[in-house]
Design an enzyme around this catalytic site. Structure first.
Site, PDB file in Angstrom:
ATOM      1  N   SER A 143       0.816  -1.209   0.000  1.00 56.41           N
ATOM      2  CA  SER A 143       0.000   0.000   0.000  1.00 56.41           C
ATOM      3  C   SER A 143       0.855   1.268   0.000  1.00 56.41           C
ATOM      4  O   SER A 143       1.653   1.489  -0.897  1.00 56.41           O
ATOM      5  CB  SER A 143      -0.960  -0.042   1.193  1.00 56.41           C
ATOM      6  OG  SER A 143      -1.899   0.990   1.148  1.00 56.41           O
ATOM      7  N   ASP A 182      -2.671   6.078  -3.470  1.00 43.19           N
ATOM      8  CA  ASP A 182      -1.557   5.442  -2.782  1.00 43.19           C
ATOM      9  C   ASP A 182      -1.035   4.294  -3.637  1.00 43.19           C
ATOM     10  O   ASP A 182      -1.497   4.082  -4.757  1.00 43.19           O
ATOM     11  CB  ASP A 182      -1.957   4.988  -1.374  1.00 43.19           C
ATOM     12  CG  ASP A 182      -3.014   3.886  -1.385  1.00 43.19           C
ATOM     13  OD1 ASP A 182      -3.718   3.768  -2.402  1.00 43.19           O
ATOM     14  OD2 ASP A 182      -3.142   3.172  -0.381  1.00 43.19           O
ATOM     15  N   ASP A 230      -1.280   1.060  -3.833  1.00 38.26           N
ATOM     16  CA  ASP A 230      -2.163   0.052  -4.428  1.00 38.26           C
ATOM     17  C   ASP A 230      -3.513   0.628  -4.824  1.00 38.26           C
ATOM     18  O   ASP A 230      -4.414  -0.107  -5.206  1.00 38.26           O
ATOM     19  CB  ASP A 230      -2.333  -1.153  -3.501  1.00 38.26           C
ATOM     20  CG  ASP A 230      -3.135  -0.842  -2.247  1.00 38.26           C
ATOM     21  OD1 ASP A 230      -3.201   0.341  -1.858  1.00 38.26           O
ATOM     22  OD2 ASP A 230      -3.700  -1.779  -1.651  1.00 38.26           O
ATOM     23  N   ASP A 255      -6.116   1.895  -3.363  1.00 39.68           N
ATOM     24  CA  ASP A 255      -7.397   1.626  -2.716  1.00 39.68           C
ATOM     25  C   ASP A 255      -7.898   2.841  -1.945  1.00 39.68           C
ATOM     26  O   ASP A 255      -8.919   2.771  -1.263  1.00 39.68           O
ATOM     27  CB  ASP A 255      -7.321   0.392  -1.812  1.00 39.68           C
ATOM     28  CG  ASP A 255      -6.385   0.551  -0.624  1.00 39.68           C
ATOM     29  OD1 ASP A 255      -5.658   1.564  -0.561  1.00 39.68           O
ATOM     30  OD2 ASP A 255      -6.362  -0.353   0.238  1.00 39.68           O
TER      31      ASP A 255
END
Length: 448
Positions: free
Chosen positions: A104, A241, A243, A245
């Site tokens: 992340s 960010d 990843d 999400d």
């Protein structure tokens, strides 16, 4: 023994704590727990695997695929794709499980393994515990034609972007948008989805080299995004960010629009459309009091949970709410996704600009943010934080002084030996004074 799974999968220093051997064994165990072998139906178990742009994702992907295939699971390689994209394709392709390799917003040397159950849903604690318990257990290995096949799914980015665009009803023509891809998993899919939806898109930090993910860019470093929004005269900017999400936004004047403001805008949009389930939004205890007050003023209930998207998701699932999120920009639109999705959030915010004719700044003004101060008190016995009478009395006294003008939240850290003291008040100065007074009490009472 401490849990291997944290709040969002297994995460750590790649090739340090998180080794290829551990990745392989975790994948074998996950296959045994999650894969439906369908002995009587002829079903072959299927997994999809995606990753972010970290260079360590390459060897971890190889280890995960080896583990799954050795356990008799067919594997579809999605390549570089955001976590919500992997979740979507886990569901769409009818996979028994999904695997996302990402840490992340963490720095590049870290990586992580997130497992998703059938339907693209995050695992609950009981399943994670089951996977941990089955690590390194003896098992009968398939041979011959029973081992898993590995193939590439070449249209993963296109499939995911197409899904995102279909979730909005109004084209974004006429809007200019900057998107900071954080040199991460959305470097292809986010610009494509926004452009396909009709917006003029300026993509920055969309040239990953395997080592530059989250490096002074993305949702945790918004200065460059602000600069480009102002430079291009854009209507809005979105910082993702690693990843993708989650996202935070920048309005046309360069002001930050955080997760609370984003959640408020989307809650009112859904309420206006008659689509906000039970006229309630799910947030965490860290949400600004101004958010709660604004929702109350507009007839929207707020269900608050512990900090962490898994708790938001659980509350949404149990009570059938369809909107929830965190101050960090992790927003869950469960009519369209099983997890937070930064690009999806951006699309629905921009659609609100189109349908109202208002700017992002004007929309964000629906709530007035109270100054918020957070003080971490280290080297204390956090286990006693909720039970100490002196601390409780001090908190009650400060809450009485603040009344409805502010609030106090005192909570132990989930990962460190410290207690967090958060105070909201009409002014930053008053919030700081209250937080400092309480921190002194916590230190005096709970010191190790």
């Amino acid at each position: 023994m401490s849990r291997l799974f944290g709040t969002d999968g297994v995460r750590g220093l790649a090739n340090g704590h998180l080794t290829a051997e551990l990745a392989l064994e975790l994948s074998v165990s996950a296959a045994h727990v999650l894969a439906d072998r369908g002995e009587f139906s002829g079903h072959r178990p299927l997994a999809v695997v995606g990753r972010d742009t970290r260079v360590s994702g390459q060897f971890l992907e190889a280890a995960v695929v080896a583990g799954l295939a050795s356990a008799g699971v067919d594997v579809l390689l999605l390549g570089v794709l955001p976590t919500p994209g992997v979740a979507h394709l886990t569901d769409k392709l009818g996979a028994d499980l999904g695997v996302m390799l990402s840490a992340s917003h963490n720095a590049m040397p870290d990586n992580g393994i997130k497992f998703l159950a059938r339907g693209g849903k995050k695992l609950d604690d009981t399943i994670e515990i089951a996977i941990e318990k089955r690590l390194n257990e003896p098992w009968e290995r398939p041979t011959g034609a029973d081992v898993g096949r590995v193939t590439v799914h070449p249209t993963a980015v296109d499939d995911y972007a197409r899904h995102l665009v279909r979730t909005i009803e109004h084209p974004l023509a006429g809007l200019t948008v900057v998107v900071d891809c954080a040199e991460g998993a959305a470097f292809e899919s986010a610009p494509k989805a926004l452009q396909d939806a009709g917006a003029t898109v300026i993509a920055i930090h969309a040239d990953p080299d395997g080592t530059n993910i989250n490096d002074n860019c993305g949702s945790t470093h918004l200065d460059d995004l602000r600069k480009h929004v102002l430079m291009h005269g854009a209507d809005a900017g979105f910082g993702l960010d690693g990843d993708a999400d989650r996202c935070l936004a920048i309005d046309h004047e360069g002001n930050i629009v955080d997760g609370d403001q984003i959640l408020a805008i989307l809650a009112l949009a859904l309420k206006d459309q008659g689509r906000l389930a039970k006229d309630t939004v799910v947030a965490t205890v860290m949400s600004n009091l101004g958010f709660v007050q604004a929702m109350k003023a507009h007839g929207v209930g707020v269900r608050q949970t512990k900090v962490g998207d898994r708790y938001v998701l659980e509350a949404m699932r149990v009570s059938e709410y369809n909107l929830g999120g965190e101050q960090s920009g992790h927003v869950i639109l469960s009519d369209h996704a099983t997890t937070g999705d930064g690009t999806l959030t951006a699309l629905h915010l921009l659609e609100r600009l189109v349908t109202t004719g208002l700017s992002l700044k004007e929309l964000a003004a629906v709530m007035e943010q109270l100054p918020q101060v957070l003080v971490n008190v280290p080297d204390v016995d956090k286990a006693r934080a909720d039970d100490d009478a002196v601390v409780a009395a001090a908190v009650a006294e400060e809450e009485a002084l603040l009344g409805e003008r502010g609030r106090v939240l005192l909570r132990p850290s989930g990962t460190e030996a410290l207690v967090r003291v958060m105070v909201e008040a009409p002014t930053a100065e008053e919030a700081q004074l209250v937080a400092d007074r309480l921190a002194q009490v916590v230190k005096a009472q709970l010191s190790l």
